[in-house]
Design a protein around this motif. Structure first.
Motif, PDB file in Angstrom:
ATOM      1  N   GLY A 156       0.798  -1.226   0.000  1.00 40.89           N
ATOM      2  CA  GLY A 156       0.000   0.000   0.000  1.00 40.89           C
ATOM      3  C   GLY A 156       0.826   1.269   0.000  1.00 40.89           C
ATOM      4  O   GLY A 156       2.024   1.261   0.309  1.00 40.89           O
ATOM      5  N   LEU A 157       0.173   2.350  -0.363  1.00 38.38           N
ATOM      6  CA  LEU A 157       0.848   3.649  -0.466  1.00 38.38           C
ATOM      7  C   LEU A 157       1.407   4.109   0.871  1.00 38.38           C
ATOM      8  O   LEU A 157       2.419   4.810   0.920  1.00 38.38           O
ATOM      9  N   GLN A 158       0.730   3.736   1.968  1.00 37.81           N
ATOM     10  CA  GLN A 158       1.196   4.213   3.274  1.00 37.81           C
ATOM     11  C   GLN A 158       2.527   3.593   3.676  1.00 37.81           C
ATOM     12  O   GLN A 158       3.155   4.038   4.612  1.00 37.81           O
ATOM     13  N   ASN A 196      -2.462  -5.180  -1.172  1.00 41.41           N
ATOM     14  CA  ASN A 196      -2.826  -6.572  -0.906  1.00 41.41           C
ATOM     15  C   ASN A 196      -2.666  -6.984   0.548  1.00 41.41           C
ATOM     16  O   ASN A 196      -3.542  -7.580   1.161  1.00 41.41           O
ATOM     17  N   GLY A 197      -1.504  -6.650   1.073  1.00 42.53           N
ATOM     18  CA  GLY A 197      -1.120  -7.114   2.410  1.00 42.53           C
ATOM     19  C   GLY A 197      -1.912  -6.439   3.515  1.00 42.53           C
ATOM     20  O   GLY A 197      -1.878  -6.881   4.672  1.00 42.53           O
ATOM     21  N   THR A 209      -5.738  -3.453  -3.707  1.00 39.58           N
ATOM     22  CA  THR A 209      -4.571  -2.968  -4.459  1.00 39.58           C
ATOM     23  C   THR A 209      -4.952  -1.756  -5.296  1.00 39.58           C
ATOM     24  O   THR A 209      -4.220  -0.767  -5.324  1.00 39.58           O
ATOM     25  N   VAL A 210      -6.110  -1.794  -5.966  1.00 39.64           N
ATOM     26  CA  VAL A 210      -6.520  -0.636  -6.770  1.00 39.64           C
ATOM     27  C   VAL A 210      -6.587   0.603  -5.886  1.00 39.64           C
ATOM     28  O   VAL A 210      -6.094   1.675  -6.248  1.00 39.64           O
ATOM     29  N   SER A 269     -11.215 -13.116  -4.881  1.00 33.10           N
ATOM     30  CA  SER A 269      -9.996 -12.397  -5.270  1.00 33.10           C
ATOM     31  C   SER A 269     -10.270 -10.923  -5.553  1.00 33.10           C
ATOM     32  O   SER A 269      -9.362 -10.092  -5.445  1.00 33.10           O
ATOM     33  N   SER A 270     -11.505 -10.567  -5.904  1.00 31.58           N
ATOM     34  CA  SER A 270     -11.785  -9.164  -6.223  1.00 31.58           C
ATOM     35  C   SER A 270     -11.703  -8.267  -4.991  1.00 31.58           C
ATOM     36  O   SER A 270     -11.539  -7.059  -5.119  1.00 31.58           O
ATOM     37  N   VAL A 271     -11.826  -8.849  -3.806  1.00 27.85           N
ATOM     38  CA  VAL A 271     -11.708  -8.040  -2.588  1.00 27.85           C
ATOM     39  C   VAL A 271     -10.253  -7.602  -2.407  1.00 27.85           C
ATOM     40  O   VAL A 271      -9.958  -6.423  -2.180  1.00 27.85           O
ATOM     41  N   ALA A 272      -9.339  -8.554  -2.558  1.00 27.35           N
ATOM     42  CA  ALA A 272      -7.916  -8.213  -2.464  1.00 27.35           C
ATOM     43  C   ALA A 272      -7.527  -7.264  -3.595  1.00 27.35           C
ATOM     44  O   ALA A 272      -6.753  -6.321  -3.408  1.00 27.35           O
TER      45      ALA A 272
END
Lengths: 463, 463
Positions: A148-150, B179-180, B173-174, B166-169
């Motif tokens: 993530g960006l953060q 992801n993490g 990212t979007v 998978s669309s939730v992860a």
């Protein structure tokens, strides 16, 4: 049904360009869903009575609001076939996947992108811009996708002109970069990005410890049809190590014409470009495209894995073009069918001619406006967008804003034509974006006449 | 054209469920676009020869891969009408806008959402999840939209089960969250989120100084059809002040049935839910929906302004439902027409019956699998998803993985049926998701027979 729809398109000139919806119709479209089905005949009757007569109007020869494609009968048939096939292009093998891959190859060729580039059809240019800018964001720092960006140091900032489309700023908000991280660079007298101002903005951000990561050029701005100096922008991006994305929603189609291509020279040097097919691509809503030079970066940004998505060497899961790994959607409708049919039915020459004709029409309207003492052309007309206002005599700027807005609303309500408005250098102006193969020169003359007449009437009323 | 397409749907049972594409066809679909148009007749001939025969197969009664809707003749006609009208629902007044608003009202009612909630039709559940999670992200800190994630303190983290789609992860990212930052919580024996583990994960993140902001429940997971304990999740979300989003891609439709609604109890307490209409909603690709309880938060997240988008009190720009301010798209196709026609043609009762029938069929297949000594049911079957594997006799787990993958590929290639695979607890299994009003009990028996026969054949060949 086909007869009603195709006749409706054929006779569209005899209908009003737009019709306000009566309250009775609005009320009807608030009823709850039935428990028991009505059957198809009854639904078709409802559709003909309450829905078809109050369509938006962009299929009409005198619709020039926003930047809207007008659609074709073949586009309607493509909608029928696509919905009957009901393909889902989510990484499962079928002819539809190969048709999309073929259309992407065509578009890469037209836009001067290399064979190694990748591409994706989206619902429109907003999502195409989003995809291009997500690839840009994630190319700069591999940590963004994972953590993530953060978790990455240095605030990422990008650049676009004041005249760039709202979808560019919206992409910045969706991507978590924030509206304010898109620096809006002033434009010159021709509404093109001021490159000196761009360089100064980059320098200021670098001094402040920020991380400039991309610059977004516009090819055909929505307000005036202006195009940023793309070749020089490409140079600056290379020197500054910025990703160079271009929003070419309708400007991209200038590439089809040797006469117009010079205006968007440099487009082919972008790292990614976004454009629409439902404008000058002669297909119905919604089809846009993003092309990305670095196919691997494109895939890296969007690839996801899951047990139920595992590829196999044979069978349904053995797919060559995996569009679901190139954008935010997993399930994807068969958007490629419209362009596949339109390009082959009409041929590139006819698509080019339609673009050239609209640009000529814009030039002709601009010439007439320059000749009319009561009208004022408010921006150069390099492409197909014409902005002007009724200025009459001895009216203040404030009065003119309200007057021109009123003029546009009255013309829309009359059903004669549908221009829209925009704001240019602080003024409300009348705006025509001609993306309409049905428009004739007479249609545009009729609009100018209507603006003159309505302008005089509103001015007389004291407005 | 209509005849070919409608007859094709009527006779689909006589055709193979799927047909691999010959190399000759692939090669044909690599040719460049013509300079001169071929005309519509020729394009239709090309389409019939190279494209229609190699459709994906989800219109077939024995297609159960992924989770795919099968489409209807009315859906095809809706595609025709929508493309002929060529509406763009981007904040301009037309009947299409009112039809979308009406469909949203229907869906709010069906899902138990209040009248004050807002909603949007998207291309599918991936974008619906994205919209819901963007509203969640921006509700937590108003600074995100304006200045970006890098400008707000404390890393935002969210929670979903290991079995979440998978669309939730991908939405994480979007949205720049990474992801993490989506913590994957283990599931219990029934593939439902382990709520103890969730609470521990939240506590650990809080201790580490992170900012838990949302929890994503699943109603109908893609792997097994399981549903997280939504009521308790709603409680935890309330206590922990987390936004509660539910991915209910197909599980949402259990709400239609008094018999099945208990499974998704608590769905109506979510802050936002995402689901598809192109699955059990009986419409073609691509239509999904997001509902958001706090309409103002929804609009705040996506609202953009631009001179050319200014609303006016009258005329084309006087619009009551502004979908372009509720999601990432500006131009938006007329997605609502399919559901508007389908709901009225079939009625809610028939939609409900189709859902109930598919769930019954899944239970029946599961019962048969339990009876077959060579087969193993690999998960409970609460809804319409059945997972199992051919286990034969004396085969190792490694051999079984390869064997079951081979079985599925052979059955797909044979054209008899299209199951897919997934990975469950480390094993490759055969998977059926029954979202198909054309499927008969015999079709499912035929599939089980094919798995038994093919399993034996592959085992004989040495696995």
């Amino acid at each position: 049904m086909i007869d009603v729809l195709v006749d409706g398109l054929r006779d569209v000139r005899e209908q009003p360009a737009w019709t306000p919806m009566p309250e009775e119709v609005k009320a009807r479209l608030r009823s709850p869903p039935p428990r028991e089905g009505l059957g198809l005949e009854a639904v078709w009757a409802e559709l003909q009575r309450w829905v078809l007569p109050y369509r938006l109007g962009n299929v009409h020869p005198r619709f020039w609001a926003r930047v809207m494609g007008t659609g074709t009968a073949t586009g309607a048939l493509a909608g029928l076939v696509a919905a009957a096939m009901n393909n889902n292009l989510s990484g499962l093998e079928s002819s539809a996947v190969h048709v999309e891959a073929q259309v992407i190859e065509w578009l890469k060729g037209l836009m001067g992108f290399p064979a190694s580039a990748s591409g994706l059809l989206t619902s429109g240019c907003s999502l195409a811009n989003l995809v291009g800018l997500e690839v840009a964001r994630d190319s700069v720092d591999g940590g963004v996708k994972a953590e993530g960006l953060q978790s990455v140091p240095g605030r990422l900032v990008g650049y676009a002109s004041e005249e760039a489309h709202s979808s560019v700023a919206r992409a910045f908000t969706v991507l978590g970069l924030g509206n304010g991280s898109l620096r809006r660079i002033p434009v010159d007298a021709e509404f093109r990005m001021d490159l000196g101002a761009l360089e100064r903005a980059i320098d200021a951000d670098l001094r402040a410890g920020l991380r400039p990561f991309c610059v977004v050029g516009s090819a055909g701005t929505v307000n005036t049809g202006s195009t940023d100096p793309l070749e020089t922008l490409a140079e600056i991006a290379r020197e500054r190590r910025l990703v160079f994305h271009v929003d070419a929603a309708f400007g991209a189609w200038a590439k089809l014409s040797p006469r117009l291509a010079g205006q968007v020279r440099g487009l082919e040097r972008a790292d990614s470009i976004a454009f629409d097919l439902h404008k000058w691509g002669a297909v119905p809503y919604g089809v846009g495209c993003v092309l990305v030079r670095d196919a691997e970066a494109h895939r890296r940004a969007f690839q996801a894995s899951a047990g139920y998505l595992a590829p196999y060497p044979r069978g349904v899961s053995a797919v060559e073009y995996a569009g679901h790994e190139l954008g935010p959607e997993l399930s994807r409708p068969f958007r490629a069918l419209g362009p596949w049919m339109a390009f082959q039915e009409h041929g590139l020459d006819r698509l080019r001619e339609a673009v050239e004709k609209n640009v000529e029409q814009a030039g002709r309207v601009a010439a007439r406006i320059r000749r009319e003492a009561e009208l004022e052309l408010t921006a150069p007309v390099p492409l197909n967008v014409v902005t002007f206002r009724y200025r009459g005599r001895e009216l203040s700027d404030g009065q003119l804003d309200a007057l021109n807005a009123e003029v546009v609303m009255r013309i829309q309500e009359s059903g004669v034509a549908v221009p829209s408005t925009t704001r240019l250098r602080g003024h409300t102006v009348v705006r025509l974006a001609i993306v309409n193969h049905r428009s004739l020169d007479e249609d545009l003359d009729l609009l100018v006449d209507a603006v003159l007449e309505t302008g005089r009437a509103v001015a007389r009323e004291g407005g």
